[in-house]
Design a protein around this motif. Structure first.
Motif, mmCIF file in Angstrom:
data_model
loop_
_atom_site.group_PDB
_atom_site.id
_atom_site.type_symbol
_atom_site.label_atom_id
_atom_site.label_comp_id
_atom_site.label_asym_id
_atom_site.label_seq_id
_atom_site.Cartn_x
_atom_site.Cartn_y
_atom_site.Cartn_z
ATOM 1 N N LYS A 21 1.133 -1.167 -0.092
ATOM 2 C CA LYS A 21 -0.059 -0.379 0.327
ATOM 3 C C LYS A 21 0.881 1.119 0.162
ATOM 4 O O LYS A 21 1.620 1.145 0.354
ATOM 5 N N GLY A 22 0.367 2.347 -0.541
ATOM 6 C CA GLY A 22 1.205 3.396 -1.062
ATOM 7 C C GLY A 22 2.147 3.400 -1.757
ATOM 8 O O GLY A 22 3.023 4.765 -1.875
ATOM 9 N N SER A 23 2.051 2.686 -2.728
ATOM 10 C CA SER A 23 3.493 2.914 -3.665
ATOM 11 C C SER A 23 3.032 3.955 -4.990
ATOM 12 O O SER A 23 2.063 4.398 -5.057
ATOM 13 N N GLU A 24 3.724 5.023 -5.260
ATOM 14 C CA GLU A 24 3.318 5.817 -6.209
ATOM 15 C C GLU A 24 4.031 5.087 -7.923
ATOM 16 O O GLU A 24 4.691 4.484 -7.279
ATOM 17 N N GLY A 25 3.091 5.827 -8.827
ATOM 18 C CA GLY A 25 3.572 6.296 -9.998
ATOM 19 C C GLY A 25 3.404 4.980 -10.463
ATOM 20 O O GLY A 25 3.171 4.038 -10.435
ATOM 21 N N ASP A 26 3.526 5.488 -11.567
ATOM 22 C CA ASP A 26 3.018 4.082 -12.588
ATOM 23 C C ASP A 26 4.070 3.254 -13.105
ATOM 24 O O ASP A 26 5.679 3.663 -12.698
ATOM 25 N N ILE A 27 3.921 1.885 -13.557
ATOM 26 C CA ILE A 27 5.530 0.975 -13.432
ATOM 27 C C ILE A 27 6.328 1.877 -14.924
ATOM 28 O O ILE A 27 5.649 1.964 -15.742
ATOM 29 N N GLN A 28 7.711 1.371 -14.723
ATOM 30 C CA GLN A 28 8.495 2.043 -15.423
ATOM 31 C C GLN A 28 9.321 0.585 -16.213
ATOM 32 O O GLN A 28 9.200 0.021 -15.200
ATOM 33 N N ASN A 29 9.813 1.301 -17.103
ATOM 34 C CA ASN A 29 11.476 0.392 -17.011
ATOM 35 C C ASN A 29 12.421 0.091 -17.419
ATOM 36 O O ASN A 29 12.598 2.062 -17.180
#
Length: 485
Positions: A21-29
């Motif tokens: 919980k609380g993870s931020e941002g989109d998935i990135q490479n």
């Protein structure tokens, strides 16, 4: 370093998605260069904004592609440069199963990593960081002398001054685990939890189990599969397998009565292999023998100790033997010395110590384990040992209530506490003031915390050993010898 245009068949993707919980941002490479390992053995690399990123199953010096969110461990996609410390994992389920974390690392490197991690913690005791000086000194109150700036803790007195000074007790890399508690998967098969999940996955072969337990796991899974319409998860809470004398034992935690035909089939296949079978209907209920006797034994030193199935024993038999041998070598007990063995279990250390000491007193919380330890002593004819049940988290009550400690203080104290350490007993231990303390720990953090308190009371760390009780995992066990003065 060698180059590779592809990532090996190591499974990583689905198993390593952290549901934080609380993870931020989109998935990135990301394209990353792994610089080091964190305390869990995960690769660490700098991200595009100099932030620290973690990549499970990546090794220092490797270049890789990974994806994920910044605040989560990333998913390893592809290796572009491969460390010469990498190996093909011996388990086909590695990466998806959560039981092991380091099978991709050569064993010698696993041990080196664990020793370096232990040294990093110890070095902070030896050379503590000083307190930050306040920008302006507060004015002392009337009648009080101004305090002097001091370090957070006094320097820890240690003869162990480098990672290389930490000795190593290593183990067989595979087939070492003689006890395993298995869950039931959705498919109704035995297995371990998936990585980063509470779900159980089906496993047909676990190479860290001893060969008898590997065979038992395979046969039981075949037996469960014979009845596909039975919802095994509703009937079995877990299954514990033990590779002990007189024969391997399967202990079923039964939460709902197993259909008679299915249960009779389980009994038949267990009997065909000469194994034993027992059931337990509630968490703290008595264990009932179904096939064979419940009486179970394991060997340590020259002794064969009885224990109750479902209770604690060291899972790595070879390391347990090596641990005892080293403990006796380090202590060099004299025939007139008295020993106090804390968290003694069924006498794993107590009874071998009694062969060299004048008198040994073992203390354990569980009255059942104390009773078993007393039976072991009587059966083996060891008459210079006593056992008592007590809560060692409130050790101050022992000195006021038990004359065995007040009248004859121990020369040596051996303690083998659970993960939480021996914090509740340290004040009493200091009051007993033994000449030597042998501390066996299954958690580095609690060990270092307790060593700091012992060091503040003028105990010197004389020896430290890394004991690899659980190869291929991140877990670290240690043995420390402290001497007074």
């Amino acid at each position: 370093m060698v180059r590779s245009s592809h990532f090996s068949r190591l499974k990583t993707a689905q198993a390593l998605r952290q549901q934080q919980k609380g993870s931020e941002g989109d998935i990135q490479n990301f394209d990353l260069h792994i610089e080091s390992l964190n305390e869990h053995g995960q690769g660490c690399a700098q991200g595009p904004a100099k932030e620290m990123l973690t990549v499970p199953f990546a090794l220092p010096g490797e270049r890789c592609s990974a994806k994920g969110r910044l605040n989560e461990p990333l998913q390893l996609l592809k290796l572009h440069e491969v460390s010469d410390q990498r190996q093909q994992a011996p388990c086909p389920e590695y990466g998806e199963c959560g039981g092991c974390q380091l099978q991709h690392m050569r064993y010698a490197e696993q041990v080196r990593f664990k020793r370096e991690r232990l040294w990093q913690g110890l070095s902070k005791l030896i050379n503590p960081e000083p307190k930050a000086k306040p920008k302006s000194k507060p004015k002392p109150k009337l009648g009080r002398k101004p305090s002097q700036n001091k370090a957070n803790h006094p320097a820890f007195n240690s003869d162990v001054r480098s990672a290389e000074a930490i000795s190593i007790l290593d183990s067989s890399e595979l087939a070492y685990r003689r006890r395993a508690r298995l869950g039931i998967s959705e498919q109704g098969r035995l297995g371990f939890r998936k990585a980063a999940s509470n779900d159980t996955m089906s496993i047909e072969l676990c190479p860290i189990l001893t060969p008898p337990l590997q065979a038992m796991m395979r046969v039981l899974n075949q037996a469960l599969a014979t009845f596909p319409k039975v919802d095994w998860r509703s009937h079995l809470g877990h299954v514990e397998l033990l590779d002990v004398e007189p024969a391997p034992l399967a202990l079923l935690r039964v939460v709902k009565t197993i259909p008679q035909g299915a249960f009779e089939h389980l009994k038949t296949v267990v009997a065909e292999h000469g194994w034993r079978l027992a059931i337990q209907s509630q968490k703290d209920a008595d264990i009932e023998a179904v096939l064979g006797e419940l009486d179970s034994f394991y060997s340590i030193g020259r002794h064969t100790l009885a224990f109750e199935p479902g209770r604690f024993i060291q899972v790595n038999a070879g390391l347990n033997e090596a641990m005892l041998k080293q403990a006796l070598q380090w202590l060099q007990l004299q025939s007139d010395e008295r020993v106090l063995d804390l968290f003694c279990g069924v006498g794993n250390f107590t009874l071998p110590l009694a062969e060299q000491a004048q008198q040994v007193l073992g203390i354990e919380l569980s009255e059942d384990m104390v009773s078993t330890a007393q039976d072991n002593a009587r059966r083996l004819g060891v008459d210079n040992v006593e056992f008592m049940a007590a809560n060692l988290d409130v050790g101050d009550a022992l000195l006021s209530n038990d004359e065995r400690l007040t009248e004859s203080r121990p020369d040596v104290v051996l303690l083998d506490p659970p993960r939480a350490g021996a914090g509740g007993f340290i004040p009493t231990l200091l009051e007993l003031s033994p000449e030597r303390i042998l501390y066996i720990s299954c958690h580095q953090g609690s060990l270092l915390r307790d060593l700091r308190r012992l060091g503040q009371a003028s105990y010197r760390l004389e020896k430290l050993s890394l004991m690899d009780m659980f190869p291929n995992t991140e877990h670290v066990e240690c043995m420390a010898l402290l001497r007074k003065g």
